[in-house]
Design an enzyme around this catalytic site. Structure first.
Site, mmCIF file in Angstrom:
data_model
loop_
_atom_site.group_PDB
_atom_site.id
_atom_site.type_symbol
_atom_site.label_atom_id
_atom_site.label_comp_id
_atom_site.label_asym_id
_atom_site.label_seq_id
_atom_site.Cartn_x
_atom_site.Cartn_y
_atom_site.Cartn_z
ATOM 1 N N GLY A 171 0.825 -1.090 0.000
ATOM 2 C CA GLY A 171 -0.042 0.030 -0.176
ATOM 3 C C GLY A 171 0.878 1.225 0.136
ATOM 4 O O GLY A 171 1.945 1.379 0.166
ATOM 5 N N ARG A 174 3.595 6.099 2.197
ATOM 6 C CA ARG A 174 4.150 7.404 2.474
ATOM 7 C C ARG A 174 3.625 8.265 1.185
ATOM 8 O O ARG A 174 4.249 9.297 1.073
ATOM 9 C CB ARG A 174 5.650 7.707 2.369
ATOM 10 C CG ARG A 174 6.379 6.788 1.352
ATOM 11 C CD ARG A 174 7.723 7.019 1.270
ATOM 12 N NE ARG A 174 8.494 6.250 0.375
ATOM 13 C CZ ARG A 174 9.722 6.374 -0.107
ATOM 14 N NH1 ARG A 174 10.516 7.160 0.651
ATOM 15 N NH2 ARG A 174 10.154 5.695 -1.079
ATOM 16 N N LYS A 194 4.176 12.391 -2.416
ATOM 17 C CA LYS A 194 4.976 11.333 -2.016
ATOM 18 C C LYS A 194 6.090 11.852 -0.990
ATOM 19 O O LYS A 194 6.778 12.734 -1.203
ATOM 20 C CB LYS A 194 5.776 10.755 -3.140
ATOM 21 C CG LYS A 194 6.567 9.489 -2.687
ATOM 22 C CD LYS A 194 7.361 8.866 -4.014
ATOM 23 C CE LYS A 194 8.116 7.876 -3.417
ATOM 24 N NZ LYS A 194 8.824 6.981 -4.754
ATOM 25 N N ASP A 206 8.300 5.764 8.396
ATOM 26 C CA ASP A 206 7.877 6.853 9.068
ATOM 27 C C ASP A 206 7.158 7.887 8.046
ATOM 28 O O ASP A 206 6.801 8.971 8.376
ATOM 29 C CB ASP A 206 9.400 7.817 9.222
ATOM 30 C CG ASP A 206 10.109 8.087 8.367
ATOM 31 O OD1 ASP A 206 10.037 7.903 7.263
ATOM 32 O OD2 ASP A 206 11.500 8.358 8.660
ATOM 33 N N GLY A 207 7.009 7.419 6.938
ATOM 34 C CA GLY A 207 5.939 8.011 5.833
ATOM 35 C C GLY A 207 6.756 9.154 5.081
ATOM 36 O O GLY A 207 6.211 9.816 4.438
ATOM 37 N N ARG A 271 -2.117 -0.475 -9.876
ATOM 38 C CA ARG A 271 -0.780 -1.471 -10.504
ATOM 39 C C ARG A 271 -1.499 -2.750 -10.392
ATOM 40 O O ARG A 271 -2.426 -3.091 -9.614
ATOM 41 C CB ARG A 271 0.199 -1.026 -9.640
ATOM 42 C CG ARG A 271 0.225 -1.453 -8.195
ATOM 43 C CD ARG A 271 0.327 -0.131 -7.097
ATOM 44 N NE ARG A 271 0.457 1.111 -7.205
ATOM 45 C CZ ARG A 271 1.488 1.933 -7.018
ATOM 46 N NH1 ARG A 271 2.658 1.303 -6.434
ATOM 47 N NH2 ARG A 271 1.529 3.369 -7.225
ATOM 48 N N ASP A 341 3.997 -4.687 -7.591
ATOM 49 C CA ASP A 341 3.425 -3.523 -6.949
ATOM 50 C C ASP A 341 4.077 -2.128 -7.542
ATOM 51 O O ASP A 341 3.462 -1.127 -7.247
ATOM 52 C CB ASP A 341 3.735 -3.179 -5.420
ATOM 53 C CG ASP A 341 5.199 -3.449 -4.815
ATOM 54 O OD1 ASP A 341 5.722 -4.360 -5.321
ATOM 55 O OD2 ASP A 341 5.726 -2.537 -4.385
ATOM 56 N N ASN A 342 4.789 -2.282 -8.430
ATOM 57 C CA ASN A 342 5.684 -1.216 -9.188
ATOM 58 C C ASN A 342 5.136 -1.193 -10.819
ATOM 59 O O ASN A 342 5.815 -0.492 -11.550
ATOM 60 C CB ASN A 342 7.170 -1.100 -9.102
ATOM 61 C CG ASN A 342 7.668 -0.833 -7.587
ATOM 62 O OD1 ASN A 342 6.775 -0.252 -6.886
ATOM 63 N ND2 ASN A 342 8.890 -1.302 -7.157
ATOM 64 N N ASP A 351 7.159 5.070 -9.815
ATOM 65 C CA ASP A 351 7.795 4.483 -8.534
ATOM 66 C C ASP A 351 9.283 4.366 -8.926
ATOM 67 O O ASP A 351 9.923 3.514 -8.742
ATOM 68 C CB ASP A 351 7.277 3.159 -8.055
ATOM 69 C CG ASP A 351 5.837 3.294 -7.365
ATOM 70 O OD1 ASP A 351 5.331 4.540 -7.325
ATOM 71 O OD2 ASP A 351 5.221 2.313 -6.905
#
Length: 587
Positions: A171, A174, A194, A206-207, A271, A341-342, A351
């Site tokens: 998911g 960030r 982003k 930490d995002g 994606r 996922d990319n 990404d």
């Protein structure tokens, strides 16, 4: 004995022809007005007027939004189409039965600095007067501190296969989608921040994103667009003094870096992993709902009432993925992390992480130091695309009939042929070859093998071949052509050159100037080499954004010789220190 087919497999639909870009012979500055506009006019080979050349950068200000208070996005379509996560809050958790979670950005801490903007995106896509970017409102909008009108920030739930293994829930850890913007051309773009803080998908992160990775994403998103490769776009880059702790090479050497946020755009951020998480979780009705949405919104040629629509969708994605990876290969681009996922369902490049543009030709080039086994080497990308499409088929399994599933397998078997056909087209164009000749594949493979043996520079061999007159090739005069000089050291170079010159001589009604012009339109002089990005990053970390801006302007016109780029050495032999550079997944 080496195999020409094997070499071409290394170089292993919607687009049906290569993008041509009008070339100005020499540009005396990086000012926008001295460059060509024709990249937005695909296929045009006619000489452009001075007005046309200038038009891309000089649209009427009266048509542009002058105030962010007039800029509005909408999340209505996304929110109404899907169930939303019932749990509120940005704390990490396992999420089920939804596509999105509501999640507010965490603003970067002051002081903030606007490091870069893409005028092409700001004015050409977002309809904003570029002067708006100089306001405090924009600074906070582009860093998560000010939501645009209509925004309900969302974080997307998806999964993925990473380095061959199912990784479960991933998911947007960030990233925050701010909403969809419909511009004056009727295009719908989804805006995303982003590096904008934690979401339910942050896991132990930490995002945040740091300056070095954010500079790379901003520059490469735009560079790829101007190379003609389908890609997400980047509107702006904001940096902060906010401390962010990172272990860049996962070796225990932890250091404090600075936070940054990229405002990026795509027609869609869905994606392969978006579908995988639903199939893996047994959420089949939601899988069907997401597929229907993606098809209705982004695959207009597919009839929503067609009982085979999922099969047609799969066939389209197979075709376009083959085309995309072939385009990557044609410019020497290695993504670095080709996980599912990319991989975009729209077959665009997304990404940007530990990517790299190959310098010395090497099918085993791996830009990502985290990829110890070379799984995602540049030469493996076509095969990885095939594997990812197998994973997509597995995700579609629950909504396909047995007959459709068998047909989908047949479609997937055609991927290699589609890829090979496209690679052949692209590399023929790079060599300026017209018509069909049964020896063309051999001629291309022969050249690539010589480049591999001599470690010749991929980008500059093709570019210098584009710039040299045929008579000079006959004379074997390659002074001041460093890459071609390297290539000519091969013991079989004369054999290849004779074959190439003979092939060119058989082209009817095609002057040498036409050949050079055509080749310069598809062989860039400038790509975002890692050493160039690193130089800009080092300055940006000291709050000097001049080289980020310089690279943005130069890479906006990669096929045009530019004086400032030549002075900076961007087309020269890479410095020795470039070989010591490393990039990783840590960002």
């Amino acid at each position: 004995m080496w195999s020409p087919r094997k070499v071409l497999v290394f170089a292993l639909v919607a687009a049906s022809s290569f993008t041509y870009v009008h070339v100005l012979e020499f540009c005396q500055s990086t000012h926008h007005d001295c460059n060509s506009d024709s990249h937005d006019n695909k296929g045009s080979k006619s000489k452009l007027s001075q007005h046309t050349v200038k038009s891309r950068w000089n649209m009427s200000i009266s048509n542009l939004i002058q105030d962010l208070d007039q800029f509005r996005v909408s999340c209505k379509k996304l929110i109404e189409a899907f169930p939303i996560d019932e749990v509120d809050g940005n704390f990490a958790r396992s999420v089920k039965h939804c596509i999105f979670s509501k999640s507010n950005p965490t603003p970067l801490k002051d002081p903030l600095r606007l490091a870069a903007t893409s005028k092409d995106v700001i004015e050409g896509i977002l309809d904003l007067d570029v002067a708006v970017t100089q306001s405090d409102d924009f600074l906070h909008f582009a860093s998560g501190g000010r939501l645009p009108l209509g925004s309900v920030p969302l974080a997307h739930r998806y999964g993925g296969h990473q380095f061959g293994y199912w990784a479960g829930q991933l998911g947007d850890g960030r990233a925050h989608s701010l909403g969809q913007y419909t511009n004056r051309k009727g295009e719908v773009w989804e805006l995303q921040l982003k590096g904008s803080g934690k979401t339910p998908y942050s896991r132990s992160g930490d995002g945040r994103a740091v300056i070095r990775s954010s500079v790379r994403e901003f520059l490469c998103s735009e560079a790829m667009h101007f190379l003609g490769v389908p890609t997400s776009r980047a509107a702006s880059l904001v940096v902060s003094d906010e401390p962010v702790i990172r272990d860049q090479f996962y070796n225990g050497n932890v250091k404090t870096e600075r936070g940054a946020v990229v405002l990026r755009l795509a027609k869609s951020w869905f994606r392969i992993g978006s579908l995988e998480i639903l199939a893996q979780s047994g959420e089949i009705e939601l899988l069907r709902k997401l597929l229907n949405f993606v098809i209705d919104e982004h695959f207009s040629s597919i009839n929503s009432d067609d009982p085979d629509k999922y099969l047609v969708f799969y066939s389209t994605v197979v075709n376009e993925t083959a085309h995309l990876i072939a385009q990557w290969m044609s410019v020497g681009f290695a993504h670095g992390v080709c996980n599912t996922d990319n991989f975009s369902l729209l077959s665009i490049t997304i990404d940007y992480g530990p990517f790299g543009f190959m310098e010395s030709y090497n099918p085993n080039f791996v830009p990502n130091t985290s990829d110890d086994e070379g799984r995602y080497s540049i030469g493996a990308q076509a095969n990885v695309g095939l594997v990812n499409l197998e994973k997509l088929l597995a995700a579609l399994g629950p909504v396909l009939s047995k007959k459709q599933h068998e047909e989908a397998k047949i479609i997937l078997k055609g991927y290699v042929d589609i890829y090979q056909m496209r690679i052949h087209q692209l590399f023929k164009a790079k060599l300026g070859l017209l018509g069909e000749d049964e020896e063309d594949g051999y001629l291309i493979a022969f050249l690539l093998k010589m480049m591999e043996d001599t470690k010749s520079d991929f980008t500059m061999v093709f570019r210098q071949l584009s710039e040299v007159p045929v008579q000079q090739l006959h004379n074997r005069n390659f002074t001041q052509m460093w890459a071609f000089e390297d290539l000519s050291s091969h013991k079989l170079f004369s054999d290849w050159l004779s074959k190439y010159l003979l092939r060119l001589s058989r082209q009817q009604n095609n002057s040498d100037l036409d050949r050079q012009h055509r080749m310069k339109n598809v062989n860039p002089r400038y790509v975002l080499r890692n050493w160039m990005a690193e130089s800009a990053i080092s300055k940006a970390e000291m709050n000097d954004f001049s080289e980020v801006e310089l690279l943005y302007h130069i890479l906006s016109f990669p096929f045009v010789t530019q004086e400032t780029a030549e002075e900076a050495g961007y087309a020269a032999r890479p410095p020795l220190w470039a070989k010591r550079l490393k990039v990783s997944c840590s960002s």
